[in-house]
Write a protein that holds these residues in place. Structure first.
Motif, PDB file in Angstrom:
ATOM      1  N   ASP A  56      67.590  70.082  94.044  1.00  0.00           N
ATOM      2  CA  ASP A  56      68.925  69.734  94.364  1.00  0.00           C
ATOM      3  C   ASP A  56      68.884  68.080  94.902  1.00  0.00           C
ATOM      4  N   VAL A  57      67.780  67.926  95.587  1.00  0.00           N
ATOM      5  CA  VAL A  57      67.636  66.309  95.834  1.00  0.00           C
ATOM      6  C   VAL A  57      66.670  65.375  95.405  1.00  0.00           C
ATOM      7  N   LYS A  58      65.795  65.985  94.479  1.00  0.00           N
ATOM      8  CA  LYS A  58      64.705  65.370  93.991  1.00  0.00           C
ATOM      9  C   LYS A  58      65.320  63.855  93.214  1.00  0.00           C
ATOM     10  N   TYR A  59      66.053  64.076  92.275  1.00  0.00           N
ATOM     11  CA  TYR A  59      66.602  62.985  91.699  1.00  0.00           C
ATOM     12  C   TYR A  59      67.048  61.834  92.779  1.00  0.00           C
ATOM     13  N   ASN A  60      67.952  62.007  93.621  1.00  0.00           N
ATOM     14  CA  ASN A  60      68.168  61.166  94.895  1.00  0.00           C
ATOM     15  C   ASN A  60      66.845  60.683  95.455  1.00  0.00           C
ATOM     16  N   LEU A  61      66.201  61.469  95.897  1.00  0.00           N
ATOM     17  CA  LEU A  61      64.995  60.946  96.380  1.00  0.00           C
ATOM     18  C   LEU A  61      64.046  60.138  95.500  1.00  0.00           C
ATOM     19  N   ALA A  62      63.960  60.203  94.258  1.00  0.00           N
ATOM     20  CA  ALA A  62      63.309  59.539  93.439  1.00  0.00           C
ATOM     21  C   ALA A  62      64.048  58.149  93.220  1.00  0.00           C
TER      22      ALA A  62
END
Length: 135
Positions: A56-62
């Motif tokens: 759920d947050v991997k794109y934002n963290l990347a």
């Protein structure tokens, strides 16, 4: 929509208030003004991103990692120092194993998701500008 629900839940659970109260923004300044520490933080974030259960947050963290990396390398200079500090604080928080809920327990990532979701919401215009300039 899921991000909004997480944000509401984390507001109700007090994660953001605790995050601000415990001075994670102050801790972030150590990294913001020290390129060597920033690069070490990026290594820790890259390792954190390799974990399971972050869909759920991997794109934002990347995106945050790429932004921080370009700032640290001097490739992106048009940043807002307050937003940069907020993003660094959120990243420092999530890579710290003993935050509000240690990541070793099953619900240990809930607070991390909450803080990242909140940081994204607060810095969406800064990251959009970064993406636009990056191409």
């Amino acid at each position: 929509m899921a991000d909004i629900l997480i944000l509401r839940k984390c507001d109700n659970m007090g994660y953001i208030g605790q995050f601000l109260k415990r001075n994670w923004l102050g801790k972030a300044k150590v990294y913001v003004f020290n390129p060597k520490k920033m690069k070490h933080l990026l290594v820790r974030l890259t390792f954190y991103l390799s974990r399971k259960g972050l869909s759920d947050v991997k794109y934002n963290l990347a995106l945050m990692r790429d932004y921080l990396q370009d700032v640290a390398n001097g490739e992106y200079k048009d940043y807002d120092i307050k937003k940069l500090t907020l993003i660094v604080a959120a990243v420092v928080y999530v890579v710290t194993p003993f935050d509000f809920f240690p990541d070793l327990i099953p619900s240990g990532l809930i607070d991390d998701f909450s803080i990242i979701t909140w940081a994204m919401k607060e810095s969406v215009s800064e990251l959009a500008l970064y993406k636009e300039k990056k191409g």
